[in-house]
Scaffold this active site. Structure first.
Site, short mmCIF file in Angstrom:
data_model
loop_
_atom_site.label_atom_id
_atom_site.label_comp_id
_atom_site.label_asym_id
_atom_site.label_seq_id
_atom_site.Cartn_x
_atom_site.Cartn_y
_atom_site.Cartn_z
N CYS A 2 0.87 -1.17 0.00
CA CYS A 2 0.00 0.00 0.00
C CYS A 2 0.91 1.22 0.00
O CYS A 2 1.43 1.62 1.03
CB CYS A 2 -0.92 0.02 1.22
SG CYS A 2 -1.99 1.48 1.29
N GLU A 105 -4.22 0.33 -5.29
CA GLU A 105 -3.36 -0.80 -5.62
C GLU A 105 -3.20 -0.86 -7.14
O GLU A 105 -4.15 -0.57 -7.88
CB GLU A 105 -3.95 -2.12 -5.11
CG GLU A 105 -4.05 -2.25 -3.59
CD GLU A 105 -2.71 -2.30 -2.87
OE1 GLU A 105 -1.66 -2.26 -3.56
OE2 GLU A 105 -2.72 -2.38 -1.64
#
Length: 224
Positions: A2, A105
């Site tokens: 992340c 993502e």
């Protein structure tokens, strides 16, 4: 991993959600938080009270002589928190929760650039990601200011995120916050079980284009 996320909700609602004392003032919404910037997090102060504070992201290990690190410390993998020399101590003693409204993502499409997807709760509510933090201080006799920094803990992706990327942040529900933050819980096994993927239901993701450093509402708009 992340490496980008959004925090569009103001600090006060996060403080109310966490039942924490707010130690930050009014902040504008952030649609594209990147490493090297400050993020909102709540943790326990030395008296055991919850506080919402600003932390530098990524984590700077206290043993570094300069306020930077040679390691990749944006994220900490849940699977190696107990075995990594870098993460073992903060995982045992300095846990926090990082405020977010969504995260990005990348999806590998075979192209040089990777298409970015934005993930959020279907109900639009904000949430907290599990993290660890620590304090960096300049070596004795050196010039510099001490500061606190953090890393986001990641785990295997749930079904929603897994269609795009194999990993996602650990997102803890409210009933797990007290146990996660409790300084009396120093045995990692007592909190390791909390580091699971978020439930499949209740999450959505959609394409938002390619990587950008722009920080505006356009960054989270769906791209066809």
């Amino acid at each position: 991993m992340c490496g980008r996320f959004a925090r569009t909700t103001p600090p006060e609602p996060f403080a109310e959600l966490a039942k924490a004392r707010c130690e930050v003032g009014a902040l504008p919404p952030r649609y594209n938080l990147l490493p090297g910037q400050s993020v909102l997090a709540f943790r326990l102060d030395p008296a055991g009270e919850r506080e919402l504070v600003a932390l530098h992201w990524p984590y700077i290990p206290p043993f570094e002589k300069q306020p930077k690190t040679r390691y990749s410390t944006i994220n900490a993998k849940a699977e190696t928190l107990t075995t990594s020399r870098l993460w073992r101590f903060p995982f045992q003693h300095f846990r926090c929760l990082i405020a977010a409204d969504g995260f990005y993502e990348p999806k590998d499409t075979g192209e040089k650039r990777k298409l970015q997807y934005y993930f959020r709760r279907r109900d639009g509510e904000p949430f907290f990601m599990a993290g660890v933090w620590g304090r960096w201080e300049p070596p004795e006799g050196e010039v510099g200011e001490a500061f606190d920094s953090c890393a986001i803990i990641t785990t295997e992706a749930n079904a929603a995120v897994g269609e795009v990327h194999p990993r996602m942040p650990v997102i803890l529900p409210p009933d797990a916050w007290a146990q996660w933050l409790d300084p009396a819980v120093t045995d990692p096994e007592q909190v390791q079980d909390l580091l699971e993927p978020a439930p499949d239901e209740g999450w959505e993701g959609y394409p938002v284009g390619y990587y950008t450093r722009e920080d505006s509402p356009r960054v989270i708009e769906r791209q066809n």
